[in-house]
Design a protein around this motif. Structure first.
Motif, PDB file in Angstrom:
ATOM      1  N   ARG A  26      -3.365  18.114  27.396  1.00 25.69           N
ATOM      2  CA  ARG A  26      -4.371  19.041  27.921  1.00 25.69           C
ATOM      3  C   ARG A  26      -5.459  19.294  26.874  1.00 25.69           C
ATOM      4  O   ARG A  26      -5.134  19.576  25.716  1.00 25.69           O
ATOM      5  CB  ARG A  26      -3.658  20.350  28.231  1.00 25.69           C
ATOM      6  N   PRO A  27      -6.753  19.194  27.294  1.00 28.27           N
ATOM      7  CA  PRO A  27      -7.825  19.502  26.344  1.00 28.27           C
ATOM      8  C   PRO A  27      -7.723  20.941  25.848  1.00 28.27           C
ATOM      9  O   PRO A  27      -7.431  21.852  26.626  1.00 28.27           O
ATOM     10  CB  PRO A  27      -9.102  19.298  27.163  1.00 28.27           C
ATOM     11  N   ASN A  28      -7.940  21.131  24.563  1.00 25.69           N
ATOM     12  CA  ASN A  28      -7.908  22.470  23.976  1.00 25.69           C
ATOM     13  C   ASN A  28      -9.071  22.595  22.989  1.00 25.69           C
ATOM     14  O   ASN A  28      -9.444  21.620  22.339  1.00 25.69           O
ATOM     15  CB  ASN A  28      -6.576  22.699  23.256  1.00 25.69           C
ATOM     16  N   PHE A  29      -9.630  23.799  22.905  1.00 27.80           N
ATOM     17  CA  PHE A  29     -10.816  24.020  22.070  1.00 27.80           C
ATOM     18  C   PHE A  29     -10.651  25.278  21.237  1.00 27.80           C
ATOM     19  O   PHE A  29     -10.013  26.236  21.679  1.00 27.80           O
ATOM     20  CB  PHE A  29     -12.060  24.179  22.971  1.00 27.80           C
ATOM     21  N   LEU A  30     -11.231  25.243  20.036  1.00 23.05           N
ATOM     22  CA  LEU A  30     -11.301  26.467  19.243  1.00 23.05           C
ATOM     23  C   LEU A  30     -12.644  26.541  18.531  1.00 23.05           C
ATOM     24  O   LEU A  30     -13.286  25.510  18.306  1.00 23.05           O
ATOM     25  CB  LEU A  30     -10.140  26.567  18.225  1.00 23.05           C
ATOM     26  N   ALA A  31     -13.053  27.768  18.207  1.00 24.71           N
ATOM     27  CA  ALA A  31     -14.295  27.969  17.461  1.00 24.71           C
ATOM     28  C   ALA A  31     -14.020  27.687  15.991  1.00 24.71           C
ATOM     29  O   ALA A  31     -12.996  28.119  15.454  1.00 24.71           O
ATOM     30  CB  ALA A  31     -14.780  29.405  17.641  1.00 24.71           C
ATOM     31  N   VAL A  32     -14.922  26.955  15.358  1.00 22.90           N
ATOM     32  CA  VAL A  32     -14.778  26.616  13.938  1.00 22.90           C
ATOM     33  C   VAL A  32     -16.144  26.766  13.268  1.00 22.90           C
ATOM     34  O   VAL A  32     -17.100  26.090  13.646  1.00 22.90           O
ATOM     35  CB  VAL A  32     -14.261  25.172  13.755  1.00 22.90           C
ATOM     36  N   ALA A  33     -16.195  27.642  12.273  1.00 17.25           N
ATOM     37  CA  ALA A  33     -17.496  27.897  11.646  1.00 17.25           C
ATOM     38  C   ALA A  33     -17.593  27.336  10.232  1.00 17.25           C
ATOM     39  O   ALA A  33     -18.676  27.349   9.663  1.00 17.25           O
ATOM     40  CB  ALA A  33     -17.789  29.393  11.648  1.00 17.25           C
ATOM     41  N   HIS A  34     -16.487  26.884   9.693  1.00 19.37           N
ATOM     42  CA  HIS A  34     -16.553  26.427   8.307  1.00 19.37           C
ATOM     43  C   HIS A  34     -16.503  24.902   8.244  1.00 19.37           C
ATOM     44  O   HIS A  34     -15.494  24.295   7.886  1.00 19.37           O
ATOM     45  CB  HIS A  34     -15.466  27.100   7.483  1.00 19.37           C
ATOM     46  N   VAL A  35     -17.633  24.323   8.648  1.00 21.50           N
ATOM     47  CA  VAL A  35     -17.734  22.862   8.750  1.00 21.50           C
ATOM     48  C   VAL A  35     -18.570  22.314   7.595  1.00 21.50           C
ATOM     49  O   VAL A  35     -19.630  22.847   7.281  1.00 21.50           O
ATOM     50  CB  VAL A  35     -18.404  22.465  10.089  1.00 21.50           C
ATOM     51  N   GLY A  36     -18.075  21.262   6.981  1.00 22.11           N
ATOM     52  CA  GLY A  36     -18.798  20.655   5.866  1.00 22.11           C
ATOM     53  C   GLY A  36     -19.250  19.245   6.190  1.00 22.11           C
ATOM     54  O   GLY A  36     -18.656  18.555   7.019  1.00 22.11           O
ATOM     55  N   ILE A  37     -20.327  18.833   5.578  1.00 25.28           N
ATOM     56  CA  ILE A  37     -20.850  17.476   5.756  1.00 25.28           C
ATOM     57  C   ILE A  37     -20.442  16.672   4.535  1.00 25.28           C
ATOM     58  O   ILE A  37     -20.735  17.060   3.403  1.00 25.28           O
ATOM     59  CB  ILE A  37     -22.387  17.495   5.886  1.00 25.28           C
ATOM     60  N   MET A  38     -19.725  15.568   4.745  1.00 23.33           N
ATOM     61  CA  MET A  38     -19.257  14.746   3.635  1.00 23.33           C
ATOM     62  C   MET A  38     -19.954  13.388   3.724  1.00 23.33           C
ATOM     63  O   MET A  38     -20.212  12.910   4.804  1.00 23.33           O
ATOM     64  CB  MET A  38     -17.744  14.485   3.726  1.00 23.33           C
ATOM     65  N   HIS A  40     -22.975  11.560   2.996  1.00 19.86           N
ATOM     66  CA  HIS A  40     -24.174  11.250   3.755  1.00 19.86           C
ATOM     67  C   HIS A  40     -24.474   9.763   3.550  1.00 19.86           C
ATOM     68  O   HIS A  40     -24.569   9.296   2.443  1.00 19.86           O
ATOM     69  CB  HIS A  40     -25.326  12.112   3.245  1.00 19.86           C
ATOM     70  N   GLY A  41     -24.616   9.011   4.583  1.00 18.63           N
ATOM     71  CA  GLY A  41     -24.698   7.552   4.504  1.00 18.63           C
ATOM     72  C   GLY A  41     -23.656   7.024   5.465  1.00 18.63           C
ATOM     73  O   GLY A  41     -23.184   7.776   6.299  1.00 18.63           O
ATOM     74  N   GLN A  42     -23.277   5.797   5.368  1.00 19.26           N
ATOM     75  CA  GLN A  42     -22.287   5.235   6.312  1.00 19.26           C
ATOM     76  C   GLN A  42     -20.960   4.985   5.624  1.00 19.26           C
ATOM     77  O   GLN A  42     -20.962   4.448   4.524  1.00 19.26           O
ATOM     78  CB  GLN A  42     -22.813   3.938   6.906  1.00 19.26           C
ATOM     79  N   PRO A  43     -19.798   5.299   6.181  1.00 22.87           N
ATOM     80  CA  PRO A  43     -19.687   6.109   7.395  1.00 22.87           C
ATOM     81  C   PRO A  43     -20.028   7.581   7.129  1.00 22.87           C
ATOM     82  O   PRO A  43     -20.092   8.005   5.989  1.00 22.87           O
ATOM     83  CB  PRO A  43     -18.218   5.960   7.780  1.00 22.87           C
ATOM     84  N   GLN A  44     -20.203   8.318   8.233  1.00 19.63           N
ATOM     85  CA  GLN A  44     -20.499   9.748   8.119  1.00 19.63           C
ATOM     86  C   GLN A  44     -19.223  10.534   8.419  1.00 19.63           C
ATOM     87  O   GLN A  44     -18.487  10.189   9.330  1.00 19.63           O
ATOM     88  CB  GLN A  44     -21.552  10.118   9.161  1.00 19.63           C
ATOM     89  N   TYR A  45     -19.011  11.585   7.655  1.00 18.62           N
ATOM     90  CA  TYR A  45     -17.804  12.392   7.843  1.00 18.62           C
ATOM     91  C   TYR A  45     -18.162  13.866   7.983  1.00 18.62           C
ATOM     92  O   TYR A  45     -19.147  14.332   7.418  1.00 18.62           O
ATOM     93  CB  TYR A  45     -16.882  12.276   6.628  1.00 18.62           C
ATOM     94  N   LEU A  46     -17.324  14.590   8.714  1.00 17.33           N
ATOM     95  CA  LEU A  46     -17.379  16.059   8.742  1.00 17.33           C
ATOM     96  C   LEU A  46     -16.010  16.563   8.314  1.00 17.33           C
ATOM     97  O   LEU A  46     -14.991  15.889   8.517  1.00 17.33           O
ATOM     98  CB  LEU A  46     -17.651  16.584  10.152  1.00 17.33           C
ATOM     99  N   SER A  47     -15.979  17.750   7.752  1.00 15.47           N
ATOM    100  CA  SER A  47     -14.694  18.351   7.388  1.00 15.47           C
ATOM    101  C   SER A  47     -14.686  19.805   7.847  1.00 15.47           C
ATOM    102  O   SER A  47     -15.742  20.423   7.991  1.00 15.47           O
ATOM    103  CB  SER A  47     -14.506  18.316   5.873  1.00 15.47           C
ATOM    104  N   LEU A 118     -15.023  12.087  16.916  1.00 24.33           N
ATOM    105  CA  LEU A 118     -14.601  11.695  15.571  1.00 24.33           C
ATOM    106  C   LEU A 118     -13.197  11.116  15.557  1.00 24.33           C
ATOM    107  O   LEU A 118     -12.354  11.452  16.398  1.00 24.33           O
ATOM    108  CB  LEU A 118     -14.622  12.901  14.613  1.00 24.33           C
ATOM    109  N   ARG A 119     -12.971  10.298  14.541  1.00 26.38           N
ATOM    110  CA  ARG A 119     -11.645   9.761  14.258  1.00 26.38           C
ATOM    111  C   ARG A 119     -11.135  10.431  12.995  1.00 26.38           C
ATOM    112  O   ARG A 119     -11.866  10.522  12.012  1.00 26.38           O
ATOM    113  CB  ARG A 119     -11.749   8.262  13.989  1.00 26.38           C
ATOM    114  N   LEU A 120      -9.891  10.872  13.018  1.00 25.23           N
ATOM    115  CA  LEU A 120      -9.332  11.536  11.836  1.00 25.23           C
ATOM    116  C   LEU A 120      -9.235  10.552  10.685  1.00 25.23           C
ATOM    117  O   LEU A 120      -8.711   9.447  10.833  1.00 25.23           O
ATOM    118  CB  LEU A 120      -7.948  12.106  12.170  1.00 25.23           C
ATOM    119  N   ASP A 121      -9.750  10.953   9.547  1.00 26.04           N
ATOM    120  CA  ASP A 121      -9.694  10.101   8.360  1.00 26.04           C
ATOM    121  C   ASP A 121      -8.585  10.550   7.420  1.00 26.04           C
ATOM    122  O   ASP A 121      -7.791   9.743   6.960  1.00 26.04           O
ATOM    123  CB  ASP A 121     -11.048  10.156   7.638  1.00 26.04           C
TER     124      ASP A 121
END
Ligand SMILES: Cc1cc2nc3c(=O)[nH]c(=O)nc-3n(C[C@H](O)[C@H](O)[C@H](O)COP(=O)(O)O)c2cc1C
Length: 188
Positions: A26-38, A40-47, A118-121
């Motif tokens: 089942r799809p599930n969602f939560l609010a997340v405010a502490h997101v980081g950008i890792m 910059h360039g290829q590949p691109q990541y978020l944390s 995204l794919r988990l790294d």
């Protein structure tokens, strides 16, 4: 004169996102405010850091896929709701209209102007939280928020989260061009 506040780290506004995964089918969602950008360039990541008690990380771990969605101010109530109740005891799968991109287990929110799959790294372990790092496979943006193919934040109308006042804020005025306004101080 500065007041010493001790070790406080969540004192600047950050983008409010909604992270989605599929937990127990089942799809599930939560609010997340502490997101980081890792990376910059290829590949691109978020944390982002997720409390170990939350339900959504189960789906991220199981399928190694998830979404990060950027809600506009129109979705403030729904965003807050998915940050208030847990999928552990509340079905949040019908709060939003969903769509899929390339990844089957990265449910994205049709009503959000910008969505990423995204794919988990990797996962980094901390005392109360785990930091999930994902590789961005695709970003989807509503054409109405694009200006010459680039995302125009004024059109996205994102929600900024302020841990200090515990309120959502809107964007202020555009101030000055980056990598440009400082050039006047350059020597040589
Ligand atoms: C604006 C907002 C931002 C939040 N940011 C985070 C965050 O960065 N990390 C986190 O672990 N929880 C965060 N939360 C709390 C979770 O969204 C909340 O506990 C949610 O109900 C967990 O849902 P789940 O158990 O279904 O995964 C935030 C909540 C709100 C309202």
């Amino acid at each position: 004169m500065k007041a010493k506040l001790g070790p406080a780290n969540a004192l600047y506004p950050s983008l409010t996102t909604i992270v989605g995964s599929v937990v127990d089918g089942r799809p599930n969602f939560l609010a997340v405010a502490h997101v980081g950008i890792m990376n910059h360039g290829q590949p691109q990541y978020l944390s982002f850091g997720l409390n170990k008690r939350h339900w959504t990380p189960r789906g991220i771990r199981e399928h190694r896929q998830f979404s990060v969605n950027i809600p506009s101010q129109d979705l403030v109530e729904q965003t807050d709701y998915v940050g208030l109740v847990s999928g552990r005891n509340t079905d949040k799968s019908e709060v939003f209209e969903l769509f899929r991109g390339e990844l089957e287990h990265a449910p994205m929110i049709a009503g959000c102007p910008v969505c990423m799959e995204l794919r988990l790294d990797r996962v980094l372990d901390f005392a109360t939280h785990e930091v999930f790092v994902g590789e961005v496979v695709n970003t989807w943006a509503e054409e109405s928020v694009l200006d010459s193919g680039k995302i125009d934040l004024a059109r996205v109308r994102p929600l900024l989260f302020d841990f200090s006042s515990v309120h959502y804020w809107g964007l202020g005025e555009k101030l000055a061009p980056c990598w440009s306004v400082g050039k006047g101080l350059k020597r040589g």
